[in-house]
Design a protein around this motif. Structure first.
Motif, PDB file in Angstrom:
ATOM      1  N   MET A   1      14.899  73.772  42.889  1.00  0.00           N
ATOM      2  CA  MET A   1      14.232  72.530  42.823  1.00  0.00           C
ATOM      3  C   MET A   1      14.469  71.351  40.846  1.00  0.00           C
ATOM      4  N   SER A   2      14.784  72.888  40.388  1.00  0.00           N
ATOM      5  CA  SER A   2      15.257  72.133  39.448  1.00  0.00           C
ATOM      6  C   SER A   2      16.781  71.578  38.994  1.00  0.00           C
ATOM      7  N   ILE A   3      17.203  72.097  39.532  1.00  0.00           N
ATOM      8  CA  ILE A   3      18.666  72.084  39.675  1.00  0.00           C
ATOM      9  C   ILE A   3      19.361  70.769  40.491  1.00  0.00           C
ATOM     10  N   SER A   4      18.341  70.626  41.689  1.00  0.00           N
ATOM     11  CA  SER A   4      18.243  69.074  42.450  1.00  0.00           C
ATOM     12  C   SER A   4      17.875  67.936  41.343  1.00  0.00           C
ATOM     13  N   TYR A   5      16.924  68.345  40.637  1.00  0.00           N
ATOM     14  CA  TYR A   5      16.152  67.629  39.141  1.00  0.00           C
ATOM     15  C   TYR A   5      17.083  67.245  38.427  1.00  0.00           C
ATOM     16  N   ILE A   6      17.579  68.006  37.460  1.00  0.00           N
ATOM     17  CA  ILE A   6      18.411  67.750  36.818  1.00  0.00           C
ATOM     18  C   ILE A   6      19.965  67.547  36.899  1.00  0.00           C
ATOM     19  N   LEU A   7      19.963  67.365  37.738  1.00  0.00           N
ATOM     20  CA  LEU A   7      21.801  66.773  38.843  1.00  0.00           C
ATOM     21  C   LEU A   7      20.948  65.055  38.365  1.00  0.00           C
ATOM     22  N   VAL A   8      20.207  65.049  39.145  1.00  0.00           N
ATOM     23  CA  VAL A   8      20.037  63.414  39.700  1.00  0.00           C
ATOM     24  C   VAL A   8      19.322  62.787  37.888  1.00  0.00           C
ATOM     25  N   LEU A   9      18.584  63.055  37.257  1.00  0.00           N
ATOM     26  CA  LEU A   9      17.813  63.357  35.867  1.00  0.00           C
ATOM     27  C   LEU A   9      19.413  63.078  34.429  1.00  0.00           C
ATOM     28  N   PHE A  10      20.452  63.440  35.232  1.00  0.00           N
ATOM     29  CA  PHE A  10      21.603  63.830  34.308  1.00  0.00           C
ATOM     30  C   PHE A  10      22.483  62.500  34.497  1.00  0.00           C
ATOM     31  N   ARG A 272      16.619  70.680  29.837  1.00  0.00           N
ATOM     32  CA  ARG A 272      16.220  70.518  30.543  1.00  0.00           C
ATOM     33  C   ARG A 272      15.467  71.446  31.260  1.00  0.00           C
ATOM     34  N   TYR A 273      16.886  72.366  31.507  1.00  0.00           N
ATOM     35  CA  TYR A 273      15.930  74.124  31.611  1.00  0.00           C
ATOM     36  C   TYR A 273      14.052  74.537  31.246  1.00  0.00           C
ATOM     37  N   LEU A 274      14.490  74.328  29.443  1.00  0.00           N
ATOM     38  CA  LEU A 274      12.971  74.660  28.909  1.00  0.00           C
ATOM     39  C   LEU A 274      11.768  73.563  29.208  1.00  0.00           C
ATOM     40  N   PHE A 275      12.272  72.429  30.183  1.00  0.00           N
ATOM     41  CA  PHE A 275      11.630  71.519  29.968  1.00  0.00           C
ATOM     42  C   PHE A 275      10.481  71.738  31.599  1.00  0.00           C
ATOM     43  N   PHE A 276      11.949  71.949  32.397  1.00  0.00           N
ATOM     44  CA  PHE A 276      10.880  72.351  33.852  1.00  0.00           C
ATOM     45  C   PHE A 276      10.456  73.796  33.597  1.00  0.00           C
ATOM     46  N   LEU A 277      10.226  74.168  32.432  1.00  0.00           N
ATOM     47  CA  LEU A 277      10.038  75.942  32.501  1.00  0.00           C
ATOM     48  C   LEU A 277       8.065  75.551  31.746  1.00  0.00           C
ATOM     49  N   SER A 278       8.379  74.875  30.701  1.00  0.00           N
ATOM     50  CA  SER A 278       7.461  75.301  29.763  1.00  0.00           C
ATOM     51  C   SER A 278       6.898  73.502  29.789  1.00  0.00           C
ATOM     52  N   ALA A 279       7.429  72.522  30.055  1.00  0.00           N
ATOM     53  CA  ALA A 279       7.319  71.365  29.732  1.00  0.00           C
ATOM     54  C   ALA A 279       6.860  70.408  28.950  1.00  0.00           C
ATOM     55  N   ILE A 280       7.817  70.993  27.868  1.00  0.00           N
ATOM     56  CA  ILE A 280       7.880  70.201  26.781  1.00  0.00           C
ATOM     57  C   ILE A 280       9.048  69.658  26.585  1.00  0.00           C
ATOM     58  N   PRO A 281       8.890  68.198  26.684  1.00  0.00           N
ATOM     59  CA  PRO A 281      10.677  67.091  26.886  1.00  0.00           C
ATOM     60  C   PRO A 281      11.448  67.580  25.478  1.00  0.00           C
TER      61      PRO A 281
END
Length: 282
Positions: A1-10, A272-281
């Motif tokens: 999940m996070s990898i796809s989102y990170i790619l799209v956001l980047f 991005r890793y911390l964001f998807f882990l904790s919701a802290i942007p």
């Protein structure tokens, strides 16, 4: 999940940030071919991101969503990015088949369309945390400053490389690009600091989340990587870029930009890793 989102956001954030950063340069003094390359790469990044987003099933963890009624839909986000994509393609084609530089209003229009798309996109990632206003402020602020840092440093690297191939452009332009990079890294540091303060004082005053965030027994290694590698080191490096550009050492400034973009990418990846882990942007 996070990898796809990170790619799209980047990809989308880099595309938008590139256009915003070059829109701050004096268009008449810059080689039109540079704007053409910015239009091409911004369009390519956006097109790839939209393709991945269409073809992948992107789902968020339970911590996201439910914070408030949706203010934007994913369809509106797609529409906004398609508008930005179309404008980038137009910029590329106009620079590809013409030699006239783009006007400042034209660049500002494309940049504004991209910033609007990134802001709308950020609101799809609202966490189930109150108050709602804090989420509505922090998410766009962090998504936009991330776009400025990623796209700004990438555009700066491309600009420095282009500068070496076209020595007719005024040398002061590379100094102007250095000032732009100084501004975007300052904004990014301010955004991260404001986020931590608001989470501590407003969103989670009942939890000592900072201890868990910075502790090496938890995920502290990623937090310090984000802060040291992604913020503090680029802040120092960008000062070196300004110094070398100011004395006319354009080749050295360009080489340092290659180093800076690596640090920025590592830092934003950890964020991005911390964001998807904790919701802290962060």
């Amino acid at each position: 999940m996070s990898i796809s989102y990170i790619l799209v956001l980047f990809l989308t954030q880099m595309a938008v940030g590139m256009v915003v950063s070059v829109a701050l340069l004096p268009p008449k003094a810059v080689d039109p071919r540079f704007y053409g390359s910015i239009g091409f790469w911004s369009a390519l990044f956006t097109a790839v991101a939209l393709f991945v987003r269409h073809r992948s099933t992107l789902t968020l963890s339970g911590i996201f969503g439910g914070g408030a009624p949706a203010t934007v839909s994913e369809a509106w986000v797609f529409a906004a990015f398609y508008v930005f994509l179309g404008l980038c393609v137009f910029l590329w084609l106009r620079m590809r088949f013409g030699e006239r530089s783009p006007s400042r209003p034209e660049l500002v229009l494309i940049a504004a369309a991209g910033l609007a798309a990134v802001s709308m996109d950020s609101l799809l990632f609202r966490a189930a945390l109150s108050p709602v206003w804090a989420q509505n402020v922090l998410l766009p602020m962090n998504f936009i400053t991330t776009a400025l840092v990623l796209g700004g440093f990438l555009a700066g690297m491309m600009f420095g490389h282009h500068y070496l191939m076209n020595t007719d452009m005024p040398k002061k332009l590379l100094v102007s690009m250095a000032w732009i990079l100084i501004a975007v890294i300052a904004l990014r540091i301010a955004a991260v600091g404001s986020t931590l303060l608001i989470f501590k004082e407003v969103i989670r005053p009942d939890v000592d989340f900072l201890t868990a965030l910075v502790s090496f027994q938890g995920h502290g290694i990623f937090f310090w990587q984000r802060v040291l590698v992604g913020l503090l080191i680029p802040a120092v490096v960008v000062g070196m870029i300004w110094g070398t550009a100011r004395i006319g050492s354009n080749q050295s400034a360009t080489g340092i930009m290659y180093v800076a973009i690596a640090f920025v990418f590592i830092g934003e990846l950890a964020a991005r890793y911390l964001f998807f882990l904790s919701a802290i942007p962060l």
